[in-house]
Design an enzyme around this catalytic site. Structure first.
Site, PDB file in Angstrom:
ATOM      1  N   HIS A 193       4.871  20.256 -54.555  1.00 31.09           N
ATOM      2  CA  HIS A 193       4.309  20.666 -55.774  1.00 31.09           C
ATOM      3  C   HIS A 193       3.159  19.579 -56.305  1.00 31.09           C
ATOM      4  O   HIS A 193       3.240  19.523 -57.694  1.00 31.09           O
ATOM      5  CB  HIS A 193       5.594  21.082 -56.788  1.00 31.09           C
ATOM      6  CG  HIS A 193       6.449  22.106 -56.364  1.00 31.09           C
ATOM      7  ND1 HIS A 193       7.683  22.247 -56.516  1.00 31.09           N
ATOM      8  CD2 HIS A 193       6.189  23.384 -55.820  1.00 31.09           C
ATOM      9  CE1 HIS A 193       8.147  23.317 -56.012  1.00 31.09           C
ATOM     10  NE2 HIS A 193       7.120  24.029 -55.739  1.00 31.09           N
ATOM     11  N   LYS A 200       4.535  28.400 -47.202  1.00 34.01           N
ATOM     12  CA  LYS A 200       4.592  29.477 -46.404  1.00 34.01           C
ATOM     13  C   LYS A 200       5.737  30.295 -46.556  1.00 34.01           C
ATOM     14  O   LYS A 200       6.735  30.127 -47.021  1.00 34.01           O
ATOM     15  CB  LYS A 200       4.788  28.568 -44.967  1.00 34.01           C
ATOM     16  CG  LYS A 200       4.257  29.469 -43.674  1.00 34.01           C
ATOM     17  CD  LYS A 200       2.782  29.550 -43.636  1.00 34.01           C
ATOM     18  CE  LYS A 200       2.243  30.159 -42.326  1.00 34.01           C
ATOM     19  NZ  LYS A 200       0.798  29.644 -42.313  1.00 34.01           N
TER      20      LYS A 200
END
Ligand code: NAD
Length: 473
Positions: free
Chosen positions: A66, A108
Site C-alpha cells: 500500500h 493480484k
C-alpha cells in the site's frame, strides 16, 4: 506437485530474488522487511448454481503493498491458482510498477476455476459475484484497487467487473477506472490488448541493441534475423510473436497446451492461429514437425525463448536442455530460482518478468488516466498538431521550391491519435526502465544479473516512498 506446493515454490522463488537484491542495497532491515511482506490478503468462497448442482468457488485478492494507491494487478482464472501464487504475483506487481514508474502498489486476484469447464452465463455469474465480494470489503475501486486481465480472463470479464462496480457505485464520477483492460467501447484504451506482448517486444529490442551484451552471447545487435520460440499463444505470446516477426525475427517453434511444433525456416503465425482455430490444435501444421511433448518445445535451439504461458515452466529438471541465448520472461515466474542458476552457468541472458511483461500494467495506467480524465488521448491536440506540421511544410516547400507529394505530406503532417500516444508512451517506458536497470547491473558490484538489478531498482523506489513519509530514517 499440488497447486498449493507450486504456489509455495513460486512465492519462495520471488522471496529469494528479493533477499538477494535486498543484500545489494543499504536500506535498513526493518524497511526491507516492510517492502517484502504482503500487506493484505482477502480469501473468498461463494456458491455457484450450475446445471450439475451447486459448486463452491474459491477466490483471492492480495494487495501486496500500500505504499502507493491504488494497488493494481490482474485477475486470473485457473484451477491451479492458490493463495501463495496470488501473493507471489501481487509481490511481483509491486516491483513491476516501481520499475516502470507506474504509481501503483502491487495486487493480484484469482478465482480457482478452469474457465473452459464453465459456460458463458456461469462465468458471468462467477465474475459478478467475485466483484461483489471485493466491493463488500473495499478491495476494488478506482482509488483503492484496480484489477486487470490475466491468465484466463480478458476484456469480457473486465466489462462484467466494471458493470457490477458501477451498479453499486454509479454516483462515483470515476467509477469506470475501477478496472482496466476493458474494450474500447467499454472505456478501454487503444493498444491495451497487445500491450504486454508489445512491451515484451520493446524490451527484447532494447536488450538486443547493446552491442557489448550481444557480443558476449555471440549474437549481432537487433531483432532482425534472430530465431525465436514462444510458449503459449494466448494474448501475451501471440502479440509478442507478432511484433518480433514484424521486426524481422523468425518464429521457429511454438509450444501450446496440446503439444509443440518446430519449423526451422519460420512459422507463419497468422496461418497457425487460423489453423488452431479451425482444428483446435497446433499439431499437424503444414511443413512443421510435431514434437513428442509440449515441454520439448522449450528445448528447441533458438536465439530467443519467450515463455508466455504460466509460472514454473523451466525448472532444474529441464534447464540443462534449454538451448537458447536469451530468455524474455513474458509470463510471470516461468523460471524457478534453481533453474536460473543453471541457465546462467550456461551463459543464458534472462530478461526478467518484473521488467519485460510490464507493458500491460503500463498501458493499464494510461487507461486509468483516461478514465479519470474522461477524454481520449489525442482528442484535444491531434488537429492542432496536424495544422502546425502543415504550416512548417508549407514554409519548407516555399524556401526549397520543391513540392511535396501527397504521401510525403500525409506521412509528416499528422497529429498523434490515441494508439500513437500509447505506443510511444510504452516504448519510452520500456526503454528507460531497461537502461536504468542495466546501469544498476553495470555499476553495483553486488548485482550479477538483470533480475537482481530490476529488484534493486524496485526496492530503491519503494524505499524512497517510505523515506519521504518519514517512517524509516
Ligand atoms: P492467456 O490465457 O491469454 O494465454 C495463455 C496461453 O498459454 C494459452 O493459449 C494456453 O493454452 C497456453 N498454455 C497454458 N499452459 C501451457 C503449457 N503448459 N504449455 C504451453 N502452453 C500453455 O494468458 P495471457 O494473458 O497471455 O498470460 C500469459 C502469462 O503472461 C501469464 O503468466 C500472465 O500472468 C502473464 N501476464 C499477462 C499479462 C496480460 O496483460 N495479459 C500481463 C503481464 C503478465
Amino acid at each position: 506437485m499440488s497447486a498449493e506446493q507450486q504456489g509455495q515454490n513460486f512465492l519462495a522463488s520471488v522471496d529469494r530474488y528479493f533477499d538477494k537484491a535486498a543484500a545489494a542495497t543499504n536500506h535498513p532491515k526493518g524497511l526491507l522487511q516492510q517492502i517484502k511482506i504482503c500487506n493484505s490478503v482477502y480469501s473468498i468462497k461463494f456458491p455457484l448454481k450450475t446445471e450439475n448442482g451447486y459448486k463452491v468457488i474459491k477466490g483471492w485478492r492480495a494487495e501486496h503493498s500500500h505504499h502507493k494507491l491504488p494497488v493494481k494487478g490482474g485477475i486470473r482464472y485457473s484451477d491451479e491458482a492458490s493463495e501463495d501464487e496470488v501473493i507471489a504475483l501481487a509481490t511481483l506487481m509491486t516491483y513491476k510498477c516501481a520499475i516502470v514508474d507506474v504509481p501503483f502498489g502491487g495486487a493480484k486476484g484469482a478465482v480457482q476455476i478452469n474457465p473452459k469447464q464453465f459456460n458463458k452465463r456461469e462465468l458471468e455469474r462467477i465474475t459478478r459475484r467475485y466483484t461483489v465480494e471485493l466491493i463488500k470489503k473495499n478491495f476494488i475501486g478506482p482509488a483503492v484497487d484496480v484489477p486487470a486481465p490475466d491468465y484466463g480472463t480478458g476484456a469480457r470479464e473486465m466489462a462484467w467487473i466494471a458493470d457490477t462496480y458501477m451498479a453499486f457505485h454509479g454516483e462515483q464520477i470515476d467509477a469506470l477506472g475501477c478496472v482496466t483492460g476493458k474494450s474500447v467501447p467499454q472505456g478501454g484504451i487503444r493498444g491495451r490488448t497487445e500491450a504486454t506482448g508489445l512491451g515484451t517486444y520493446y524490451g527484447l529490442k532494447e536488450a538486443c541493441a547493446h552491442e557489448e551484451d550481444m557480443k558476449k552471447l555471440g549474437l549481432e545487435t537487433g531483432i532482425e534475423g534472430k530465431t525465436f520460440v514462444v510458449q503459449g499463444l494466448g494474448n501475451v505470446g501471440y502479440h509478442a510473436a507478432k511484433f518480433c516477426i514484424e521486426a524481422g525475427a523468425i518464429l521457429v517453434g511454438v509450444s501450446e497446451y496440446e503439444g509443440a511444433i518446430h519449423k526451422s525456416d519460420g512459422i507463419d503465425l497468422e496461418r497457425l492461429m487460423a489453423y488452431r482455430k479451425e482444428t483446435g490444435s497446433i499439431l499437424g501444421f503444414e511443413g512443421a514437425t510435431d514434437l513428442p511433448s509440449r515441454e520439448a518445445g522449450l528445448e528447441i535451439e533458438c536465439d530467443i525463448l519467450i515463455p508466455a504461458a504460466l509460472e514454473n515452466q523451466i525448472t532444474a529438471e529441464n534447464a540443462p536442455r534449454i538451448n537458447t541465448k536469451i530468455i524474455g520472461e513474458a509470463a510471470n515466474g516461468p523460471i524457478t530460482a534453481d533453474a536460473e542458476k543453471i541457465l546462467e552457468e550456461k551463459g543464458v541472458m534472462i530478461i526478467p518478468d518484473v521488467y519485460i511483461n510490464a507493458g500491460g500494467v503500463t498501458v493499464s495506467y494510461f487507461e486509468w488516466l483516461k478514465n479519470l480524465s474522461h477524454v481520449r488521448f489525442g482528442r484535444m491536440g491531434k488537429r492542432f498538431e496536424q495544422a502546425a506540421y502543415d504550416k512548417i511544410l508549407n514554409i519548407i516547400e516555399k524556401t526549397t521550391e520543391r513540392s511535396l507529394t501527397k504521401e510525403e505530406r500525409e506521412m509528416v503532417a499528422r497529429g498523434a491519435d490515441e494508439a500513437d500516444l500509447v505506443y510511444s508512451g510504452l516504448e519510452e517506458t520500456m526503454s528507460v526502465a531497461y537502461n536504468h536497470t542495466r546501469e544498476i547491473l553495470m555499476s553495483n558490484d553486488k548485482v550479477d544479473n538483470l533480475r537482481t538489478a530490476a529488484f534493486v531498482n524496485a526496492i530503491d523506489k519503494v524505499a524512497l516512498c517510505y523515506f519521504e513519509l518519514g517512517i524509516f530514517p
